[in-house]
Design a protein around this motif. Structure first.
Motif, PDB file in Angstrom:
ATOM      1  N   THR A  71      10.965  -3.725   9.331  1.00  0.00           N
ATOM      2  CA  THR A  71       9.671  -4.004  10.201  1.00  0.00           C
ATOM      3  C   THR A  71       8.623  -3.776   9.456  1.00  0.00           C
ATOM      4  O   THR A  71       8.660  -2.529   8.762  1.00  0.00           O
ATOM      5  CB  THR A  71       9.885  -3.233  11.139  1.00  0.00           C
ATOM      6  OG1 THR A  71      11.089  -3.489  12.047  1.00  0.00           O
ATOM      7  CG2 THR A  71       8.808  -3.271  12.224  1.00  0.00           C
ATOM      8  N   ILE A  72       7.731  -4.610   9.021  1.00  0.00           N
ATOM      9  CA  ILE A  72       6.498  -4.296   8.443  1.00  0.00           C
ATOM     10  C   ILE A  72       5.177  -4.307   9.076  1.00  0.00           C
ATOM     11  O   ILE A  72       4.982  -5.523   9.938  1.00  0.00           O
ATOM     12  CB  ILE A  72       6.400  -5.338   7.187  1.00  0.00           C
ATOM     13  CG1 ILE A  72       7.544  -5.069   6.145  1.00  0.00           C
ATOM     14  CG2 ILE A  72       4.848  -5.177   6.654  1.00  0.00           C
ATOM     15  CD1 ILE A  72       7.601  -6.273   5.247  1.00  0.00           C
ATOM     16  N   ALA A  89      -5.923  -9.281   0.943  1.00  0.00           N
ATOM     17  CA  ALA A  89      -5.773  -9.535   2.384  1.00  0.00           C
ATOM     18  C   ALA A  89      -4.940  -9.141   3.148  1.00  0.00           C
ATOM     19  O   ALA A  89      -4.821  -8.966   4.514  1.00  0.00           O
ATOM     20  CB  ALA A  89      -5.911 -11.380   2.561  1.00  0.00           C
ATOM     21  N   PHE A  90      -3.825  -8.679   2.453  1.00  0.00           N
ATOM     22  CA  PHE A  90      -2.771  -8.115   3.081  1.00  0.00           C
ATOM     23  C   PHE A  90      -2.741  -6.398   2.910  1.00  0.00           C
ATOM     24  O   PHE A  90      -2.784  -6.157   1.828  1.00  0.00           O
ATOM     25  CB  PHE A  90      -1.337  -8.323   2.697  1.00  0.00           C
ATOM     26  CG  PHE A  90      -0.781  -9.588   3.176  1.00  0.00           C
ATOM     27  CD1 PHE A  90      -0.144  -9.493   4.206  1.00  0.00           C
ATOM     28  CD2 PHE A  90      -0.751 -10.857   2.366  1.00  0.00           C
ATOM     29  CE1 PHE A  90       0.418 -10.568   4.912  1.00  0.00           C
ATOM     30  CE2 PHE A  90      -0.393 -12.040   2.896  1.00  0.00           C
ATOM     31  CZ  PHE A  90       0.335 -12.050   4.033  1.00  0.00           C
ATOM     32  N   GLN A  91      -3.027  -5.704   4.079  1.00  0.00           N
ATOM     33  CA  GLN A  91      -3.106  -4.414   3.964  1.00  0.00           C
ATOM     34  C   GLN A  91      -1.963  -3.505   4.847  1.00  0.00           C
ATOM     35  O   GLN A  91      -2.358  -3.272   6.040  1.00  0.00           O
ATOM     36  CB  GLN A  91      -4.480  -3.940   4.461  1.00  0.00           C
ATOM     37  CG  GLN A  91      -5.747  -4.408   3.564  1.00  0.00           C
ATOM     38  CD  GLN A  91      -5.727  -3.765   2.001  1.00  0.00           C
ATOM     39  OE1 GLN A  91      -5.297  -2.588   1.899  1.00  0.00           O
ATOM     40  NE2 GLN A  91      -6.372  -4.365   1.047  1.00  0.00           N
ATOM     41  N   PRO A  92      -1.148  -3.319   4.473  1.00  0.00           N
ATOM     42  CA  PRO A  92       0.058  -2.968   5.295  1.00  0.00           C
ATOM     43  C   PRO A  92      -0.072  -1.485   5.607  1.00  0.00           C
ATOM     44  O   PRO A  92      -0.600  -0.757   4.751  1.00  0.00           O
ATOM     45  CB  PRO A  92       1.390  -3.179   4.402  1.00  0.00           C
ATOM     46  CG  PRO A  92       0.812  -4.035   3.611  1.00  0.00           C
ATOM     47  CD  PRO A  92      -0.429  -3.806   3.104  1.00  0.00           C
ATOM     48  N   LYS A  93       0.709  -0.995   6.556  1.00  0.00           N
ATOM     49  CA  LYS A  93       0.685   0.460   6.870  1.00  0.00           C
ATOM     50  C   LYS A  93       1.737   1.030   6.883  1.00  0.00           C
ATOM     51  O   LYS A  93       2.092   2.201   6.492  1.00  0.00           O
ATOM     52  CB  LYS A  93       0.181   0.567   8.516  1.00  0.00           C
ATOM     53  CG  LYS A  93      -1.292   0.132   8.670  1.00  0.00           C
ATOM     54  CD  LYS A  93      -1.776   0.686  10.055  1.00  0.00           C
ATOM     55  CE  LYS A  93      -3.044  -0.047  10.250  1.00  0.00           C
ATOM     56  NZ  LYS A  93      -3.381  -0.344  11.523  1.00  0.00           N
ATOM     57  N   SER A  94       2.918   0.386   7.340  1.00  0.00           N
ATOM     58  CA  SER A  94       4.423   0.968   6.953  1.00  0.00           C
ATOM     59  C   SER A  94       5.270  -0.044   7.136  1.00  0.00           C
ATOM     60  O   SER A  94       5.211  -1.389   7.390  1.00  0.00           O
ATOM     61  CB  SER A  94       4.503   1.679   8.735  1.00  0.00           C
ATOM     62  OG  SER A  94       4.753   1.003   9.521  1.00  0.00           O
ATOM     63  N   ILE A  95       6.492   0.404   6.486  1.00  0.00           N
ATOM     64  CA  ILE A  95       7.665  -0.516   6.440  1.00  0.00           C
ATOM     65  C   ILE A  95       8.879   0.296   6.615  1.00  0.00           C
ATOM     66  O   ILE A  95       9.161   1.635   6.314  1.00  0.00           O
ATOM     67  CB  ILE A  95       7.637  -0.886   5.021  1.00  0.00           C
ATOM     68  CG1 ILE A  95       8.885  -1.766   4.784  1.00  0.00           C
ATOM     69  CG2 ILE A  95       7.676   0.200   3.726  1.00  0.00           C
ATOM     70  CD1 ILE A  95       8.960  -2.727   3.392  1.00  0.00           C
ATOM     71  N   GLY A 150       0.860  -1.339  -0.077  1.00  0.00           N
ATOM     72  CA  GLY A 150       0.028  -0.073  -0.009  1.00  0.00           C
ATOM     73  C   GLY A 150       0.791   1.174  -0.188  1.00  0.00           C
ATOM     74  O   GLY A 150       0.400   2.173  -0.215  1.00  0.00           O
ATOM     75  N   LEU A 151       2.006   1.083  -0.061  1.00  0.00           N
ATOM     76  CA  LEU A 151       2.930   2.240   0.323  1.00  0.00           C
ATOM     77  C   LEU A 151       3.768   2.588  -0.845  1.00  0.00           C
ATOM     78  O   LEU A 151       4.173   1.675  -1.534  1.00  0.00           O
ATOM     79  CB  LEU A 151       3.924   2.020   1.581  1.00  0.00           C
ATOM     80  CG  LEU A 151       3.061   1.719   2.740  1.00  0.00           C
ATOM     81  CD1 LEU A 151       4.202   1.361   3.859  1.00  0.00           C
ATOM     82  CD2 LEU A 151       2.151   2.759   3.160  1.00  0.00           C
TER      83      LEU A 151
END
Ligand SMILES: *[C@@H]1O[C@H](CO)[C@@H](O)[C@H](O)[C@H]1NC(C)=O
Ligand SMILES: *[C@@H]1O[C@H](CO)[C@@H](O)[C@H](O)[C@H]1NC(C)=O
Length: 168
Positions: A66-67, A44-50, A16-17
Motif C-alpha cells: 500500500t503506497i 510529480a510523485f510525492q509519496p507519504k508512506s509505504i 521520499g522515504l
C-alpha cells in the motif's frame, strides 16, 4: 522475474522515504529492504508512506503493498520509467516500461490519468520461490510523456543471509 520486477517498479513511487522495514540484527539480510530518494521536490510523485506485508520480503510468498502519497501534477498517458536491477555488480534487468499500461494490466487502485491530489495505490506481488542470496540494488527513474522527471529512487533488497521459504 516478472512478479518481482513489478514490485521493483512500485518502490520508487514512494521515493521520499527510506524505511528499513525490519530493523533487527536477527533478520538483517533475510529480505530487509530500504530505498532513498534521488529525485527532487518538484517531481510529480510525492509519496507519504509505504507498507508491505509481510514486512520481510519472502521468496514464494504473496505480499500486499500500500503506497500513499500526493500527485502534485496530473500524470497522463505516455509516462514511462527506466528501471535497472543489479545483483552486486551484475546487471540483471535494464528495462523501460509504460507506467499507465502497467497500472492497467495490474488493475491497481490508481489509474491514469492520475489526478492531482492524494492517492492510495494498493496491489499484491509474489516473489519467485528461488531468489539467489545477495544484495540486490536497483534504480528507477520516471518521466512524463514530455520527458520531465516525475520520480527517482534507488533501493536495496538484502538477501545475503539464509531466507525462510513461504509455506505453500
Ligand atoms: C493481503 O490482503 C488481503 C486482502 O485484504 C488479506 O486477506 C491478506 O491476509 C493480506 N496478506 C498479507 C500477507 O498481509
Ligand atoms: C479491478 O479492480 C476492481 C476493484 O478495485 C474490481 O471491481 C474489478 O472487477 C477489477 N477488474 C478486473 C478486470 O479484475
Amino acid at each position: 522475474m516478472h512478479a518481482s520486477l513489478w514490485f521493483f517498479t512500485l518502490l520508487p513511487v514512494a521515493w521520499g522515504l527510506q524505511i528499513p522495514m525490519v530493523d533487527s540484527e536477527a533478520t538483517a539480510g533475510a529480505g530487509t529492504w530500504s530505498y532513498e530518494n534521488c529525485g527532487t521536490e518538484i517531481d510529480a510523485f510525492q509519496p507519504k508512506s509505504i507498507e508491505v506485508s509481510p514486512a520481510l520480503l519472502t521468496p514464494g510468498a504473496t505480499h500486499n503493498i500500500t503506497i500513499k502519497g500526493t500527485a502534485t501534477e496530473e500524470i497522463a498517458e505516455g509516462a514511462y520509467a527506466e528501471a535497472v536491477l543489479k545483483l552486486g555488480m551484475i546487471k540483471l534487468i535494464s528495462k523501460t516500461f509504460d507506467i499507465c499500461q502497467v497500472f492497467r494490466e495490474r488493475n491497481t487502485t490508481v489509474q491514469c490519468p492520475i489526478q492531482r491530489g492524494e492517492f492510495e495505490l494498493v496491489d499484491q506481488f509474489e516473489l519467485p520461490k528461488e531468489v539467489p542470496p545477495g544484495k540486490f540494488v536497483g534504480s528507477i527513474q520516471g518521466y512524463s510523456a514530455s520527458d520531465d522527471e516525475i520520480l527517482c529512487a534507488k533501493f536495496t533488497v538484502d538477501f545475503t543471509s539464509r531466507i525462510p521459504r513461504a509455506e505453500l
